[in-house]
Design an enzyme around this catalytic site. Structure first.
Site, PDB file in Angstrom:
ATOM      1  N   LEU A  43       0.987  -1.182  -0.088  1.00  0.00           N
ATOM      2  CA  LEU A  43       0.173   0.244  -0.097  1.00  0.00           C
ATOM      3  C   LEU A  43       0.818   1.290  -0.104  1.00  0.00           C
ATOM      4  O   LEU A  43       2.430   1.111   0.777  1.00  0.00           O
ATOM      5  CB  LEU A  43      -1.024   0.128   1.276  1.00  0.00           C
ATOM      6  CG  LEU A  43      -2.000  -1.550   1.262  1.00  0.00           C
ATOM      7  CD1 LEU A  43      -2.288  -0.838   2.542  1.00  0.00           C
ATOM      8  CD2 LEU A  43      -2.663  -0.394   0.133  1.00  0.00           C
ATOM      9  N   GLY A 188      14.295  17.095 -15.015  1.00  0.00           N
ATOM     10  CA  GLY A 188      13.826  17.236 -14.348  1.00  0.00           C
ATOM     11  C   GLY A 188      13.250  17.468 -13.209  1.00  0.00           C
ATOM     12  O   GLY A 188      14.546  17.180 -12.685  1.00  0.00           O
ATOM     13  N   TYR A 189      12.583  17.137 -12.352  1.00  0.00           N
ATOM     14  CA  TYR A 189      12.628  17.303 -10.545  1.00  0.00           C
ATOM     15  C   TYR A 189      13.330  16.538 -10.125  1.00  0.00           C
ATOM     16  O   TYR A 189      14.003  16.249  -9.282  1.00  0.00           O
ATOM     17  CB  TYR A 189      10.598  18.142 -10.112  1.00  0.00           C
ATOM     18  CG  TYR A 189      10.032  16.786 -10.033  1.00  0.00           C
ATOM     19  CD1 TYR A 189      10.054  16.115  -8.653  1.00  0.00           C
ATOM     20  CD2 TYR A 189       9.575  16.909 -11.641  1.00  0.00           C
ATOM     21  CE1 TYR A 189       8.828  14.825  -9.373  1.00  0.00           C
ATOM     22  CE2 TYR A 189       8.709  15.590 -11.293  1.00  0.00           C
ATOM     23  CZ  TYR A 189       8.286  14.377 -10.332  1.00  0.00           C
ATOM     24  OH  TYR A 189       7.380  13.347 -10.635  1.00  0.00           O
ATOM     25  N   ILE A 190      12.782  14.263 -10.353  1.00  0.00           N
ATOM     26  CA  ILE A 190      13.579  13.918  -9.983  1.00  0.00           C
ATOM     27  C   ILE A 190      15.570  13.650 -10.548  1.00  0.00           C
ATOM     28  O   ILE A 190      15.457  13.590  -8.955  1.00  0.00           O
ATOM     29  CB  ILE A 190      12.744  12.842 -10.565  1.00  0.00           C
ATOM     30  CG1 ILE A 190      10.664  12.447 -10.198  1.00  0.00           C
ATOM     31  CG2 ILE A 190      12.973  10.700 -10.119  1.00  0.00           C
ATOM     32  CD1 ILE A 190      10.058  11.129 -10.870  1.00  0.00           C
ATOM     33  N   VAL A 272      13.525  10.284 -17.128  1.00  0.00           N
ATOM     34  CA  VAL A 272      13.482  11.583 -18.569  1.00  0.00           C
ATOM     35  C   VAL A 272      11.426  10.890 -19.329  1.00  0.00           C
ATOM     36  O   VAL A 272      11.294  11.601 -19.566  1.00  0.00           O
ATOM     37  CB  VAL A 272      13.747  10.570 -19.627  1.00  0.00           C
ATOM     38  CG1 VAL A 272      15.381  10.748 -19.848  1.00  0.00           C
ATOM     39  CG2 VAL A 272      13.887   9.484 -20.166  1.00  0.00           C
ATOM     40  N   GLY A 273      11.007  11.422 -17.468  1.00  0.00           N
ATOM     41  CA  GLY A 273       9.881  11.509 -18.001  1.00  0.00           C
ATOM     42  C   GLY A 273       8.742   9.716 -16.859  1.00  0.00           C
ATOM     43  O   GLY A 273       9.610   8.990 -16.641  1.00  0.00           O
ATOM     44  N   ARG A 274       7.455  10.016 -17.113  1.00  0.00           N
ATOM     45  CA  ARG A 274       7.138   9.040 -16.921  1.00  0.00           C
ATOM     46  C   ARG A 274       5.045   8.782 -17.710  1.00  0.00           C
ATOM     47  O   ARG A 274       5.550   8.845 -18.220  1.00  0.00           O
ATOM     48  CB  ARG A 274       6.586   8.651 -15.464  1.00  0.00           C
ATOM     49  CG  ARG A 274       7.361   9.160 -14.735  1.00  0.00           C
ATOM     50  CD  ARG A 274       6.636   9.275 -12.612  1.00  0.00           C
ATOM     51  NE  ARG A 274       6.598   7.753 -11.985  1.00  0.00           N
ATOM     52  CZ  ARG A 274       6.508   6.922 -11.930  1.00  0.00           C
ATOM     53  NH1 ARG A 274       8.721   7.422 -11.789  1.00  0.00           N
ATOM     54  NH2 ARG A 274       6.204   6.007 -11.183  1.00  0.00           N
ATOM     55  N   ALA A 322       1.496  13.712  -6.634  1.00  0.00           N
ATOM     56  CA  ALA A 322       0.483  12.499  -5.322  1.00  0.00           C
ATOM     57  C   ALA A 322      -0.707  12.878  -5.387  1.00  0.00           C
ATOM     58  O   ALA A 322      -1.342  13.538  -4.710  1.00  0.00           O
ATOM     59  CB  ALA A 322       1.418  12.126  -4.647  1.00  0.00           C
ATOM     60  N   HIS A 446       6.346  38.031  12.551  1.00  0.00           N
ATOM     61  CA  HIS A 446       7.423  38.472  11.797  1.00  0.00           C
ATOM     62  C   HIS A 446       8.969  37.702  12.990  1.00  0.00           C
ATOM     63  O   HIS A 446       7.543  37.546  14.086  1.00  0.00           O
ATOM     64  CB  HIS A 446       7.768  39.292  11.763  1.00  0.00           C
ATOM     65  CG  HIS A 446       9.528  40.373  11.865  1.00  0.00           C
ATOM     66  ND1 HIS A 446       9.832  40.183  10.562  1.00  0.00           N
ATOM     67  CD2 HIS A 446      10.257  40.719  12.785  1.00  0.00           C
ATOM     68  CE1 HIS A 446      11.265  41.226  10.432  1.00  0.00           C
ATOM     69  NE2 HIS A 446      10.890  41.467  11.723  1.00  0.00           N
TER      70      HIS A 446
END
Length: 467
Positions: A43, A188-190, A272-274, A322, A446
């Site tokens: 899970l 990319g972000y990953i 390079v992507g999913r 997600a 502040h």
């Protein structure tokens, strides 16, 4: 409900136990539905098992190592070299994953969701066959189904994964030793998150990106700050460069200037992507259509072309995040329960856990202009933030984009420390159609980093005619 027979019936079948699936299952159960969830793995899906959670566990740990090395000017010193035990780091990471996995299991049990472990395959528009790990099978008939099977890493035909030298992100998150030289294919972000992480843990890191900038599509003002930090960290970035293949001596690439080079990485992370995960799902038997890229088109209610079958999360396309999947899962469950619910994509925040972090929501300056808005733009640099100075992290900026005529906030784009925690406030502003006056007149504590959003809003509001 009997769960050990060869056939069972359920009101709502959820296929996939990731963020979209388990949230859908819980919400449907809360609304009084009998729910069965089928998951072939643990899970939590990719996010928990091989993505969001393990990567943040390693990224945070790497950040601690890096900060220890930076604080000498404050009079804080550590005797001897900082040592990283990669195997123990993996043990700790798995402990975090285990606790969260147990938590989801408790959610299923407490909401009376029946969990079936196995691989589901549609045999018709109203039933699936589930093959369990022991070789058994059962048929599950349903009134409604929510497909939440997620996505998998895309593979380059000339750079096949061997999971030892050429790695997926999941492989990179499970390394028990720090690479000597990690070459990241894809900026990319990953790729950037893991590249920075392993650089802080001691690896040499080189990034190869085919586009003109890393994180394509991200506001260039944010990228400028990030690139300065990448250079400071000693990470080499090759833009407009293309990987060609891997040989005994390393990764073969064509650089932006047309020169050929070989990067001698002992580990090569391909990011390079999913692509949507529908392999073996039998969508045709259910009559569910996909687009040319394999994603399942859905309506705002998350319905597929088959009205009683829904799809949520990565498999349904759009932004592969997600929290977007979780949101869609809840929407689908509510629609099934007869509630008026639909996805409204006014504000979907995105976060990149680089150093510095990047977060944004809404329209960029370029997108706002392209949409026909007369825009007002303000930037607040972290060099002017007292809180950022006390943290020693002044690499950053808050950029706010608003409609010049109405003052309505159109987008907020940030790069800097902890912007992943700040973007929720910006998202709420967009969701409520707040104006720059609303944000500017909201008292912010502040000294905090959140003041940057207020300061940017005040620049625009006090600059508007009559204010």
């Amino acid at each position: 409900m009997v769960i050990d027979s060869n056939r069972q019936e359920t009101e709502v079948l959820v296929v996939g136990g990731g963020p979209g699936g388990y949230e859908a299952a819980v919400r449907a159960a809360q609304l009084g539905k009998v729910v069965t969830l089928v998951e072939m793995d643990e899970l939590g899906g990719t996010c928990l098992q091989r993505g969001c959670i393990p990567s943040k566990a390693l990224i945070h740990s790497a950040g601690i190592v890096h900060r220890i090395q930076e604080v000498a000017e404050r009079g804080i010193t550590v005797e001897g070299a900082v040592k990283v035990n990669a195997e123990q780091l993996q043990v700790w990471k798995k402990k975090v994953i285990g606790r969260l996995t147990q938590g989801i299991g408790f959610l299923m049990k407490s909401n009376q969701v029946t969990v079936v472990k196995g691989r589901a395959r549609f045999t018709g528009p109203r039933e699936v066959q589930v093959e369990d790990p022991q070789g058994g099978s059962r048929v599950v008939a349903f009134q409604h189904c929510i497909i939440a099977t997620g996505s998998v890493t895309a593979e380059l035909p000339f750079l096949k994964f061997d999971h030892e030298r050429v790695l997926t992100a999941g492989d990179a998150l499970a390394l028990k030793e720090i690479p000597r030289h990690l070459v990241v294919v894809g900026g990319g972000y990953i790729g950037l998150e893991l590249g920075i992480c392993y650089r802080k843990l001691g690896a040499e890191v080189t990034v190869v990106e085919a586009a003109e900038q890393v994180l394509p599509g991200t506001d260039p003002d944010l990228i400028q700050v990030l690139m300065r930090k990448l250079r400071k960290l000693g990470i080499t970035v090759h833009l407009q460069a293309k990987a060609r293949g891997v040989g005994a001596t390393g990764l073969q690439v064509t650089l932006g200037d047309g020169q050929e080079a070989v990067l001698d990485g002992d580990r090569i992370l391909v990011s390079v992507g999913r692509k949507p995960y529908t392999e073996g799902l039998g969508l045709a038997a259910a009559g569910v259509q996909t687009d040319v890229k394999g994603f399942i088109p859905v309506t705002d209610e998350c319905r597929t072309n088959v009205p009683h079958i829904f799809a949520v999360g990565d498999v349904a396309g759009g932004v592969l995040l997600a929290h977007k999947a979780s949101h869609q899962g809840k929407i689908a469950a509510e629609v099934i329960a007869g509630k008026k619910s639909a996805c409204d994509w006014v504000a979907v925040p995105a976060v990149v856990f680089t150093d510095p972090e990047i977060a944004y929501v809404g329209l960029s300056e370029a997108a706002a202009r392209a949409a026909g808005h007369e825009v007002a733009v303000a930037k607040f640099p972290y060099t002017a933030s007292g809180r950022a100075m006390t943290m020693g992290e002044t690499d950053g900026v808050v950029k706010l984009v608003a409609n010049k005529q109405t003052g309505v906030v159109l987008g907020v784009h940030m790069v800097g420390p902890e912007v992943s925690e700040l973007v929720a406030a910006a998202t709420l502003a967009l969701e409520m159609a707040a104006t720059v006056e609303d944000v500017a007149r909201t008292i912010h504590p502040h000294p905090t980093l959140s003041e940057g959003i207020m300061e940017a809003a005040q620049q625009i509001f006090f600059g508007l005619k009559g204010h």
